[in-house]
Design a protein around this motif. Structure first.
Motif, mmCIF file in Angstrom:
data_model
loop_
_atom_site.group_PDB
_atom_site.id
_atom_site.type_symbol
_atom_site.label_atom_id
_atom_site.label_comp_id
_atom_site.label_asym_id
_atom_site.label_seq_id
_atom_site.Cartn_x
_atom_site.Cartn_y
_atom_site.Cartn_z
ATOM 1 N N ILE A 184 -2.513 12.166 0.816
ATOM 2 C CA ILE A 184 -2.670 12.988 2.023
ATOM 3 C C ILE A 184 -2.025 14.349 1.798
ATOM 4 C CG2 ILE A 184 -2.117 13.202 4.477
ATOM 5 C CD1 ILE A 184 -1.987 10.181 4.629
ATOM 6 N N ARG A 234 -7.155 13.410 1.073
ATOM 7 C CA ARG A 234 -7.407 13.433 2.508
ATOM 8 C C ARG A 234 -6.605 14.578 3.090
ATOM 9 N NH1 ARG A 234 -5.464 8.767 6.844
ATOM 10 N NH2 ARG A 234 -6.239 9.813 8.728
ATOM 11 N N GLY A 288 -0.230 3.451 4.705
ATOM 12 C CA GLY A 288 0.496 2.663 3.721
ATOM 13 C C GLY A 288 1.744 2.009 4.273
ATOM 14 N N ARG A 296 -2.829 11.711 -9.013
ATOM 15 C CA ARG A 296 -3.950 10.773 -8.974
ATOM 16 C C ARG A 296 -3.980 9.899 -10.219
ATOM 17 N NH1 ARG A 296 -5.912 8.604 -5.065
ATOM 18 N NH2 ARG A 296 -6.651 10.492 -4.020
ATOM 19 N N GLU A 349 -3.084 6.201 -1.315
ATOM 20 C CA GLU A 349 -3.678 7.106 -0.342
ATOM 21 C C GLU A 349 -3.001 8.468 -0.499
ATOM 22 O OE1 GLU A 349 -4.487 7.242 4.469
ATOM 23 O OE2 GLU A 349 -2.604 6.379 3.717
ATOM 24 N N SER A 385 1.202 5.385 0.433
ATOM 25 C CA SER A 385 0.650 6.643 0.931
ATOM 26 C C SER A 385 1.519 7.780 0.430
ATOM 27 C CB SER A 385 0.617 6.660 2.470
ATOM 28 O OG SER A 385 -0.288 5.715 2.978
ATOM 29 N N ALA A 434 -0.796 8.249 7.949
ATOM 30 C CA ALA A 434 -0.727 7.389 6.764
ATOM 31 C C ALA A 434 -0.928 5.922 7.137
ATOM 32 C CB ALA A 434 0.616 7.572 6.059
ATOM 33 N N GLU A 493 -4.549 4.211 -7.000
ATOM 34 C CA GLU A 493 -4.892 3.423 -5.817
ATOM 35 C C GLU A 493 -4.216 3.929 -4.547
ATOM 36 O OE1 GLU A 493 -7.165 1.129 -6.061
ATOM 37 O OE2 GLU A 493 -7.297 1.478 -8.233
ATOM 38 N N ARG A 539 0.844 -1.191 0.000
ATOM 39 C CA ARG A 539 0.000 0.000 0.000
ATOM 40 C C ARG A 539 0.882 1.244 0.000
ATOM 41 N NH1 ARG A 539 -3.234 -0.769 5.293
ATOM 42 N NH2 ARG A 539 -1.137 -1.446 5.900
#
Length: 298
Positions: free
Chosen positions: A33, A53, A76, A24, A31, A4, A74, A29, A2
């Motif tokens: 922030i 976020r 991730g 993006r 995260e 972040s 985070a 996929e 994952r």
């Protein structure tokens, strides 16, 4: 894994639009922030409208404080850091992640000389890089780059070391090397920033000068204290040779220089021990080693 992506931002609404859209598209996929560090131009609201976020500071706490807030929030396994001013190209993200997959604990986007905002900052960065390379014994291509990716379980144990202001990249790089973690540099081409720079030549020039000394005390204080002590000792011996040959006496200046050499050396020795204790943390994960080869740093 994952991912972040953490972007500290203070009054960066001008540069955020293109950066968030491209990021993006590059990492749909991930995260995303954005840490709004006390902005008064609607940076937080704009980032939220773009689907990020947002973590908001009620007042400006500094770039390092924004990084720490983002890391704590985070989720991730891998943390990627970018500046909000549009200088970093999201198209470089796959190259940094691919380098991380080779077994490194952190990969830094190293800016070319032509990417520096001005000749003065470029000269200062070269000075930092050479000093840090001397301190660590490894080639450091870009000590102050804010574009980097790191494994979360390696990064988090060092949060308490990071300053709230300038310069978190310097501190985390030195901490990784000090802990024996593997750091790599991936060449990037940084663009011109969008919006107004928050860096002031005199004020931040003094801050970065202090960072040079902080690098030494953070990594290996004795490497800074010993040359100074040796210089005092040699000056004391040289002056003693001069006064003895001309006046056949031992001067107070000689005693002062020799005693200060011993004092400086002992202070450096104590600082070295304190630094050792500062990094002695049983919760800090040990670096992963390749079974049959030693991983290079650089």
């Amino acid at each position: 894994m994952r991912l972040s992506i953490i972007i500290p931002a203070k009054n960066e609404s001008v540069g955020l639009r293109a950066l968030l859209e491209r990021t993006r598209r590059q990492c749909p996929e991930a995260e995303l922030i954005v840490v709004d560090d006390g902005s008064d131009d609607g940076t937080g609201a704009f980032a939220r409208d773009q689907g990020a976020r947002v973590i908001s500071h009620p007042m400006s706490l500094g770039n390092g404080a924004a990084i720490k807030s983002g890391v704590r929030a985070a989720g991730g396994d891998v943390l990627l850091f970018m500046d909000a001013d549009g200088q970093h190209d999201p198209a470089d993200i796959p190259r940094l992640l691919a380098r991380l997959e080779q077994g490194y604990d952190m990969v830094v986007g190293a800016r070319s000389d032509g990417s520096q905002a001005s000749w003065g900052r470029g000269l200062a960065n070269r000075l930092y890089n050479r000093l840090a390379s001397y301190m660590t014994g490894h080639h450091i291509a870009d000590l102050t780059s804010g574009f980097r990716v790191a494994r979360a379980d390696r990064f988090r144990p060092f949060l308490y070391l990071l300053p709230n202001g300038f310069s978190y990249p310097t501190t985390i790089t030195m901490a990784f090397f000090r802990a024996g973690l593997a750091v790599a540099y991936e060449p990037i081409q940084a663009g011109r920033r969008k919006g107004k720079s928050h860096v002031r030549l005199f004020r931040d020039g003094v801050r970065f000068l202090l960072i040079i000394f902080r690098i030494g005390t953070l990594y290996s204080p004795l490497k800074l204290f010993f040359p100074v002590a040796a210089l005092h000792g040699l000056a004391g011996l040289g002056y003693y040779a001069y006064t003895f040959s001309t006046e056949h006496r031992l001067s107070l200046a000689t005693l002062f220089l020799l005693s200060s050499a011993v004092t400086i050396f002992l202070i450096g020795l104590v600082s070295e021990q304190i630094t050792q204790l500062m990094y002695k943390d049983s919760d800090n994960p040990a670096p992963r080693a390749k079974p049959d080869a030693e991983r290079p740093n650089g």
